[in-house]
Scaffold this motif. Structure first.
Motif, PDB file in Angstrom:
ATOM      1  N   PRO A 144      49.142  42.506  38.156  1.00  0.00           N
ATOM      2  CA  PRO A 144      47.698  42.685  37.908  1.00  0.00           C
ATOM      3  C   PRO A 144      47.062  41.509  37.177  1.00  0.00           C
ATOM      4  O   PRO A 144      45.921  41.170  37.447  1.00  0.00           O
ATOM      5  CB  PRO A 144      47.637  43.952  37.058  1.00  0.00           C
ATOM      6  CG  PRO A 144      48.904  44.676  37.340  1.00  0.00           C
ATOM      7  CD  PRO A 144      49.928  43.620  37.614  1.00  0.00           C
ATOM      8  N   VAL A 145      47.798  40.885  36.258  1.00  0.00           N
ATOM      9  CA  VAL A 145      47.251  39.742  35.507  1.00  0.00           C
ATOM     10  C   VAL A 145      46.867  38.636  36.477  1.00  0.00           C
ATOM     11  O   VAL A 145      45.779  38.074  36.420  1.00  0.00           O
ATOM     12  CB  VAL A 145      48.278  39.216  34.468  1.00  0.00           C
ATOM     13  CG1 VAL A 145      47.760  37.947  33.804  1.00  0.00           C
ATOM     14  CG2 VAL A 145      48.570  40.279  33.438  1.00  0.00           C
ATOM     15  N   VAL A 146      47.777  38.335  37.410  1.00  0.00           N
ATOM     16  CA  VAL A 146      47.530  37.258  38.361  1.00  0.00           C
ATOM     17  C   VAL A 146      46.409  37.638  39.330  1.00  0.00           C
ATOM     18  O   VAL A 146      45.494  36.852  39.575  1.00  0.00           O
ATOM     19  CB  VAL A 146      48.834  36.910  39.127  1.00  0.00           C
ATOM     20  CG1 VAL A 146      48.554  35.933  40.253  1.00  0.00           C
ATOM     21  CG2 VAL A 146      49.857  36.331  38.164  1.00  0.00           C
ATOM     22  N   TYR A 147      46.447  38.855  39.851  1.00  0.00           N
ATOM     23  CA  TYR A 147      45.414  39.258  40.808  1.00  0.00           C
ATOM     24  C   TYR A 147      44.037  39.306  40.162  1.00  0.00           C
ATOM     25  O   TYR A 147      43.052  38.875  40.758  1.00  0.00           O
ATOM     26  CB  TYR A 147      45.758  40.605  41.460  1.00  0.00           C
ATOM     27  CG  TYR A 147      46.878  40.449  42.463  1.00  0.00           C
ATOM     28  CD1 TYR A 147      46.649  39.755  43.656  1.00  0.00           C
ATOM     29  CD2 TYR A 147      48.148  40.947  42.219  1.00  0.00           C
ATOM     30  CE1 TYR A 147      47.672  39.573  44.568  1.00  0.00           C
ATOM     31  CE2 TYR A 147      49.177  40.766  43.126  1.00  0.00           C
ATOM     32  CZ  TYR A 147      48.934  40.084  44.303  1.00  0.00           C
ATOM     33  OH  TYR A 147      49.935  39.892  45.206  1.00  0.00           O
ATOM     34  N   ARG A 148      43.980  39.794  38.923  1.00  0.00           N
ATOM     35  CA  ARG A 148      42.674  39.837  38.249  1.00  0.00           C
ATOM     36  C   ARG A 148      42.176  38.436  37.944  1.00  0.00           C
ATOM     37  O   ARG A 148      40.990  38.157  38.049  1.00  0.00           O
ATOM     38  CB  ARG A 148      42.757  40.678  36.972  1.00  0.00           C
ATOM     39  CG  ARG A 148      42.585  42.173  37.265  1.00  0.00           C
ATOM     40  CD  ARG A 148      42.149  42.916  36.042  1.00  0.00           C
ATOM     41  NE  ARG A 148      43.163  42.789  34.988  1.00  0.00           N
ATOM     42  CZ  ARG A 148      44.092  43.719  34.724  1.00  0.00           C
ATOM     43  NH1 ARG A 148      44.100  44.839  35.400  1.00  0.00           N
ATOM     44  NH2 ARG A 148      44.990  43.534  33.784  1.00  0.00           N
ATOM     45  N   ALA A 149      43.103  37.541  37.554  1.00  0.00           N
ATOM     46  CA  ALA A 149      42.706  36.157  37.277  1.00  0.00           C
ATOM     47  C   ALA A 149      42.178  35.506  38.556  1.00  0.00           C
ATOM     48  O   ALA A 149      41.166  34.808  38.542  1.00  0.00           O
ATOM     49  CB  ALA A 149      43.887  35.368  36.712  1.00  0.00           C
ATOM     50  N   LEU A 150      42.851  35.763  39.688  1.00  0.00           N
ATOM     51  CA  LEU A 150      42.403  35.185  40.960  1.00  0.00           C
ATOM     52  C   LEU A 150      41.024  35.725  41.349  1.00  0.00           C
ATOM     53  O   LEU A 150      40.156  34.974  41.801  1.00  0.00           O
ATOM     54  CB  LEU A 150      43.423  35.465  42.067  1.00  0.00           C
ATOM     55  CG  LEU A 150      44.717  34.625  41.988  1.00  0.00           C
ATOM     56  CD1 LEU A 150      45.763  35.174  42.940  1.00  0.00           C
ATOM     57  CD2 LEU A 150      44.440  33.150  42.295  1.00  0.00           C
ATOM     58  N   ASP A 151      40.815  37.017  41.143  1.00  0.00           N
ATOM     59  CA  ASP A 151      39.504  37.609  41.434  1.00  0.00           C
ATOM     60  C   ASP A 151      38.418  36.939  40.605  1.00  0.00           C
ATOM     61  O   ASP A 151      37.344  36.629  41.099  1.00  0.00           O
ATOM     62  CB  ASP A 151      39.490  39.107  41.087  1.00  0.00           C
ATOM     63  CG  ASP A 151      40.136  39.933  42.179  1.00  0.00           C
ATOM     64  OD1 ASP A 151      40.386  39.384  43.272  1.00  0.00           O
ATOM     65  OD2 ASP A 151      40.393  41.125  41.939  1.00  0.00           O
ATOM     66  N   PHE A 152      38.736  36.716  39.345  1.00  0.00           N
ATOM     67  CA  PHE A 152      37.784  36.074  38.441  1.00  0.00           C
ATOM     68  C   PHE A 152      37.479  34.649  38.922  1.00  0.00           C
ATOM     69  O   PHE A 152      36.317  34.243  39.019  1.00  0.00           O
ATOM     70  CB  PHE A 152      38.358  36.036  37.019  1.00  0.00           C
ATOM     71  CG  PHE A 152      37.558  35.191  36.060  1.00  0.00           C
ATOM     72  CD1 PHE A 152      36.456  35.720  35.405  1.00  0.00           C
ATOM     73  CD2 PHE A 152      37.904  33.865  35.819  1.00  0.00           C
ATOM     74  CE1 PHE A 152      35.708  34.939  34.525  1.00  0.00           C
ATOM     75  CE2 PHE A 152      37.160  33.080  34.945  1.00  0.00           C
ATOM     76  CZ  PHE A 152      36.063  33.618  34.294  1.00  0.00           C
ATOM     77  N   LEU A 153      38.521  33.889  39.241  1.00  0.00           N
ATOM     78  CA  LEU A 153      38.336  32.491  39.629  1.00  0.00           C
ATOM     79  C   LEU A 153      37.573  32.380  40.949  1.00  0.00           C
ATOM     80  O   LEU A 153      36.679  31.544  41.104  1.00  0.00           O
ATOM     81  CB  LEU A 153      39.692  31.783  39.728  1.00  0.00           C
ATOM     82  CG  LEU A 153      40.470  31.649  38.408  1.00  0.00           C
ATOM     83  CD1 LEU A 153      41.878  31.121  38.652  1.00  0.00           C
ATOM     84  CD2 LEU A 153      39.736  30.744  37.417  1.00  0.00           C
ATOM     85  N   VAL A 154      37.921  33.239  41.914  1.00  0.00           N
ATOM     86  CA  VAL A 154      37.240  33.207  43.214  1.00  0.00           C
ATOM     87  C   VAL A 154      35.795  33.707  43.058  1.00  0.00           C
ATOM     88  O   VAL A 154      34.854  33.092  43.545  1.00  0.00           O
ATOM     89  CB  VAL A 154      37.998  34.037  44.272  1.00  0.00           C
ATOM     90  CG1 VAL A 154      37.184  34.186  45.555  1.00  0.00           C
ATOM     91  CG2 VAL A 154      39.348  33.385  44.585  1.00  0.00           C
ATOM     92  N   GLY A 155      35.643  34.800  42.311  1.00  0.00           N
ATOM     93  CA  GLY A 155      34.315  35.392  42.137  1.00  0.00           C
ATOM     94  C   GLY A 155      33.331  34.463  41.446  1.00  0.00           C
ATOM     95  O   GLY A 155      32.127  34.538  41.693  1.00  0.00           O
ATOM     96  N   ASN A 156      33.849  33.582  40.593  1.00  0.00           N
ATOM     97  CA  ASN A 156      32.958  32.681  39.869  1.00  0.00           C
ATOM     98  C   ASN A 156      32.957  31.264  40.423  1.00  0.00           C
ATOM     99  O   ASN A 156      32.417  30.346  39.803  1.00  0.00           O
ATOM    100  CB  ASN A 156      33.322  32.678  38.380  1.00  0.00           C
ATOM    101  CG  ASN A 156      32.967  34.008  37.741  1.00  0.00           C
ATOM    102  OD1 ASN A 156      31.807  34.351  37.609  1.00  0.00           O
ATOM    103  ND2 ASN A 156      33.977  34.782  37.384  1.00  0.00           N
ATOM    104  N   GLY A 157      33.574  31.086  41.571  1.00  0.00           N
ATOM    105  CA  GLY A 157      33.488  29.791  42.245  1.00  0.00           C
ATOM    106  C   GLY A 157      34.435  28.719  41.740  1.00  0.00           C
ATOM    107  O   GLY A 157      34.268  27.547  42.066  1.00  0.00           O
TER     108      GLY A 157
END
Ligand SMILES: [Zn+2]
Ligand SMILES: [Zn+2]
Ligand SMILES: [Zn+2]
Length: 159
Positions: A70-83
């Motif tokens: 979850p840490v990695v997936y949430r971090a990826l969501d954050f990075l992708v979501g914010n460009g």
């Protein structure tokens, strides 16, 4: 915009610059670049190559982040979501954005031989945007993925 992934460049400076840019962008926008998010971005910046979530997870597990998908997936969501990063659907993998902060539709040039990915950008007010507008369609995301041979691999195959 340059296709930095294919050019020889000072990659240490390239990485440091991208991390700095992400940090100041987060500060300006009131976002938190937590340790985990920062580390994932750093891993994505290490090479101009797309990485699967699973590869990132493996690296981070060795560093004491534990086996915590979850840490990695949430971090990826954050990075992708914010460009700060993009997902390359074709490879089911992620890559750090080369032009964070620019309003752009990423165009990925993927080398099918060595796997290097260069990102070039397209303005959202391009011919595709105009074509969509004509039919009353509002584009929210566009990802263009092109597969082929990078300059180094073309040279190799010509030799
Ligand atoms: Zn670089
Ligand atoms: Zn980008
Ligand atoms: Zn190549």
């Amino acid at each position: 915009m340059s296709e930095i992934g294919f050019e020889k460049h000072d990659h240490t400076a390239c990485m440091a610059g991208a991390l700095d840019a992400a940090e100041s962008a987060c500060e300006a926008r009131g976002l938190r670049l937590t340790k985990g998010r920062r580390r994932v971005l750093e891993i994505l910046l290490q090479e101009h190559r797309a990485m699967g979530a699973y590869d990132i997870l493996g690296l981070m597990a060795d560093e004491g982040y534990g086996a915590q998908p979850p840490v990695v997936y949430r971090a990826l969501d954050f990075l992708v979501g914010n460009g700060f990063a993009h997902k390359i659907e074709r490879l089911n993998a992620y890559i750090a954005c080369s032009h964070p902060g620019d309003d752009h539709a990423p165009v990925f040039l993927i080398c099918r031989d060595c796997g290097v990915v260069a990102e070039t950008g397209m303005s959202l007010r391009n011919s595709l945007g105009a074509a969509a507008e004509r039919v009353g369609f509002a584009i929210e995301t566009t990802v263009i993925e092109a597969e082929g041979l990078c300059p180094a691999c073309r040279e190799k195959s010509a030799a």
